[in-house]
Design a protein around this motif. Structure first.
Motif, short mmCIF file in Angstrom:
data_model
loop_
_atom_site.label_atom_id
_atom_site.label_comp_id
_atom_site.label_asym_id
_atom_site.label_seq_id
_atom_site.Cartn_x
_atom_site.Cartn_y
_atom_site.Cartn_z
N ASP A 116 -2.94 -0.01 11.72
CA ASP A 116 -4.25 0.59 11.42
C ASP A 116 -4.15 1.88 10.62
O ASP A 116 -5.17 2.52 10.36
CB ASP A 116 -5.02 0.84 12.71
CG ASP A 116 -4.23 1.67 13.73
OD1 ASP A 116 -3.23 2.31 13.33
OD2 ASP A 116 -4.61 1.68 14.91
N GLY A 117 -2.93 2.28 10.23
CA GLY A 117 -2.76 3.50 9.44
C GLY A 117 -2.89 4.78 10.23
O GLY A 117 -2.93 5.88 9.66
N ARG A 118 -2.91 4.68 11.55
CA ARG A 118 -3.13 5.85 12.40
C ARG A 118 -1.86 6.67 12.54
O ARG A 118 -0.77 6.14 12.76
CB ARG A 118 -3.62 5.38 13.77
CG ARG A 118 -3.93 6.46 14.79
CD ARG A 118 -4.57 5.82 16.01
NE ARG A 118 -3.80 4.69 16.50
CZ ARG A 118 -2.87 4.79 17.46
NH1 ARG A 118 -2.63 5.97 18.03
NH2 ARG A 118 -2.22 3.72 17.86
N LEU A 119 -1.98 7.99 12.42
CA LEU A 119 -0.88 8.91 12.69
C LEU A 119 -0.72 9.03 14.19
O LEU A 119 -1.63 9.48 14.89
CB LEU A 119 -1.16 10.27 12.06
CG LEU A 119 -0.09 11.35 12.26
CD1 LEU A 119 1.18 11.00 11.52
CD2 LEU A 119 -0.62 12.71 11.81
N ARG A 138 0.84 -1.19 0.00
CA ARG A 138 0.00 0.00 0.00
C ARG A 138 0.88 1.24 0.00
O ARG A 138 2.03 1.22 0.41
CB ARG A 138 -0.93 0.01 1.20
CG ARG A 138 -0.24 -0.01 2.56
CD ARG A 138 -1.23 -0.43 3.63
NE ARG A 138 -0.72 -0.36 4.98
CZ ARG A 138 0.04 -1.29 5.55
NH1 ARG A 138 0.43 -2.34 4.84
NH2 ARG A 138 0.43 -1.17 6.80
N ARG A 139 0.28 2.34 -0.43
CA ARG A 139 0.96 3.62 -0.46
C ARG A 139 0.58 4.42 0.79
O ARG A 139 -0.59 4.46 1.17
CB ARG A 139 0.55 4.37 -1.73
CG ARG A 139 1.40 5.59 -2.10
CD ARG A 139 2.82 5.25 -2.50
NE ARG A 139 3.00 4.63 -3.79
CZ ARG A 139 3.19 5.28 -4.92
NH1 ARG A 139 3.16 6.59 -4.94
NH2 ARG A 139 3.44 4.63 -6.03
N VAL A 140 1.58 5.01 1.44
CA VAL A 140 1.37 5.85 2.61
C VAL A 140 1.74 7.28 2.24
O VAL A 140 2.89 7.55 1.89
CB VAL A 140 2.21 5.39 3.81
CG1 VAL A 140 2.02 6.32 5.00
CG2 VAL A 140 1.86 3.95 4.20
N GLY A 194 8.80 -3.60 12.86
CA GLY A 194 8.07 -3.38 11.62
C GLY A 194 6.70 -2.75 11.80
O GLY A 194 5.97 -2.57 10.82
N ARG A 195 6.37 -2.32 13.00
CA ARG A 195 5.02 -1.80 13.25
C ARG A 195 4.89 -0.33 12.86
O ARG A 195 3.86 0.09 12.33
CB ARG A 195 4.66 -1.96 14.73
CG ARG A 195 3.34 -1.31 15.09
CD ARG A 195 2.97 -1.56 16.53
NE ARG A 195 1.79 -0.77 16.91
CZ ARG A 195 1.21 -0.83 18.12
NH1 ARG A 195 1.69 -1.64 19.06
NH2 ARG A 195 0.15 -0.07 18.38
N TYR A 196 5.90 0.47 13.13
CA TYR A 196 5.80 1.91 12.93
C TYR A 196 6.67 2.37 11.76
O TYR A 196 7.79 1.88 11.57
CB TYR A 196 6.24 2.66 14.19
CG TYR A 196 5.37 2.41 15.40
CD1 TYR A 196 4.14 3.03 15.53
CD2 TYR A 196 5.80 1.55 16.41
CE1 TYR A 196 3.34 2.81 16.64
CE2 TYR A 196 5.01 1.32 17.53
CZ TYR A 196 3.78 1.95 17.65
OH TYR A 196 2.99 1.72 18.74
N LEU A 197 6.16 3.33 11.02
CA LEU A 197 6.87 3.94 9.90
C LEU A 197 7.09 5.41 10.22
O LEU A 197 6.15 6.15 10.52
CB LEU A 197 6.05 3.81 8.62
CG LEU A 197 6.58 4.54 7.37
CD1 LEU A 197 7.91 3.94 6.92
CD2 LEU A 197 5.55 4.45 6.24
N LEU A 198 8.33 5.84 10.17
CA LEU A 198 8.71 7.22 10.44
C LEU A 198 9.15 7.87 9.14
O LEU A 198 9.93 7.30 8.38
CB LEU A 198 9.83 7.27 11.48
CG LEU A 198 10.36 8.63 11.93
CD1 LEU A 198 10.95 8.52 13.33
CD2 LEU A 198 11.42 9.19 10.99
N ALA A 199 8.67 9.07 8.87
CA ALA A 199 9.05 9.82 7.68
C ALA A 199 9.51 11.22 8.09
O ALA A 199 8.86 11.88 8.91
CB ALA A 199 7.87 9.93 6.71
N LEU A 200 10.63 11.64 7.53
CA LEU A 200 11.18 12.98 7.77
C LEU A 200 11.17 13.72 6.44
O LEU A 200 11.75 13.25 5.46
CB LEU A 200 12.60 12.88 8.33
CG LEU A 200 13.36 14.19 8.55
CD1 LEU A 200 12.70 15.02 9.65
CD2 LEU A 200 14.81 13.90 8.91
#
Length: 324
Positions: A80-83, A42-44, A60-66
């Motif tokens: 769940d896609g939650r921020l 999927r695309r985030v 592998g649960r959390y994705l961090l983006a800077l």
């Protein structure tokens, strides 16, 4: 040994920098990320005009983006896609925010340092996104933190540089003290157990609670020190409690500065520009896995063939490569 293999079929061939943790792989695409693993790819969408850096938590649960010129960060719960967390550095200054994951006990944290507050690295618990503590980066030693690297149970690494230094330093810090002692990083810098410096350095976890380091101090032949430990260029496997090296392996490769590094009982693996170098601990022999993406915590690699992604243990990938 029956080593599992996982395959993901994507709608399109992945592109851009990638990271992998716990079988989850994430690629950057301009202002968004593609995630494969634990369900359909999927695309985030990060909402940033650009992406400077991204990470996955060790589980592998959390994705961090800077993004936004390294001024804003966001963390998404991939279940769940939650921020779950948003952070902002200095709006008027690019590259004003430094972020990375850490694990303290059973909980995942985000470590965040801002150029506006270069004397502090704040710790945010991802259970609720609240700030739990902070640690000082400036005291008797002025240290600019650039990366935060989880090392496994009980230890966290920081990569950075001192005031006016052109080289980088990696240092291991005990996590048990981080929530109560603001000087824990300063203590580790002054009285190190594991601390290495060089113009190219890396640090990462090794199974059994050990830590691997790589250093290249860039010595010229006419200024190489007499101390063999100081002159050494290569990989070391260390005990974090004492810093003692249980093994040293001379290694002439050119890994990425601050790149992925991990190991198990038989191999070490380190990120290079074109993939992964895998080093046999018994012989020092080096194998190249071109295009591979490393999970240093599980010693798994992901390889891409068109729109197909294969995740497997390093030893299985080596056997498959040798059979070709």
């Amino acid at each position: 040994m029956n080593l599992p293999v996982t395959r993901h079929q994507l709608a399109e061939a992945p592109a851009g920098p990638a990271v992998m943790r716990a079988g989850v792989v994430a690629w950057r695409h301009d202002g968004s990320l593609t995630v494969a693993g634990r369900g359909h790819a999927r695309r985030v969408d990060t909402g940033f005009p650009d992406l400077h850096h991204h990470e996955l938590s060790p589980d592998g649960r959390y994705l961090l983006a800077l993004g936004d010129g390294a001024r804003r960060a966001a963390v998404v719960d991939l279940r769940d896609g939650r921020l779950v967390l948003e952070l902002v550095g200095e709006e008027e200054r690019r590259h004003s925010l430094r972020v990375g994951f850490g694990v303290i006990g059973a909980h995942t944290y985000v470590f965040a340092g801002s150029r506006a507050r270069r004397n502090a690295v704040s710790l945010y618990a991802l259970d609720d996104g609240a700030a739990r503590a902070w640690i000082s980066a400036v005291g008797m030693i002025g240290f600019h933190v650039d990366r935060m690297i989880p090392l496994g149970p009980g230890w966290q690494a920081f990569l950075g540089h001192g005031d006016g230094e052109q080289y980088d330093t990696v240092v291991a810090v005990p996590t048990i003290e981080m929530l109560d002692d603001t000087e824990v990083l300063q203590t580790a810098l002054r009285e190190p157990r594991i601390k290495d410096w060089g113009y190219r350095v890396a640090i990462g976890p090794v199974s059994g609670g050990l830590v691997a380091t790589f250093r290249d101090a860039g010595w010229d032949d006419d200024d190489r020190p007499d101390d063999p430990d100081e002159a050494f260029r290569g990989l070391a496997v260390r005990m974090p409690d004492s810093g003692a090296a249980v093994q040293r392996i001379a290694y002439a490769g050119e890994p990425l500065n601050g790149g992925e590094l991990g190991g198990d009982d038989t191999h070490l693996a380190i990120q290079v520009a074109t993939g992964i170098d895998v080093i046999e601990r018994a012989t020092g022999r080096v194998h190249r896995l071109d295009g591979a993406i490393l999970d240093p915590h599980r010693m798994e690699v992901a390889t891409v063939d068109g729109a197909a992604v294969t995740v497997e243990h390093v030893t299985r990938a080596l056997a498959r490569s040798a059979a070709r």
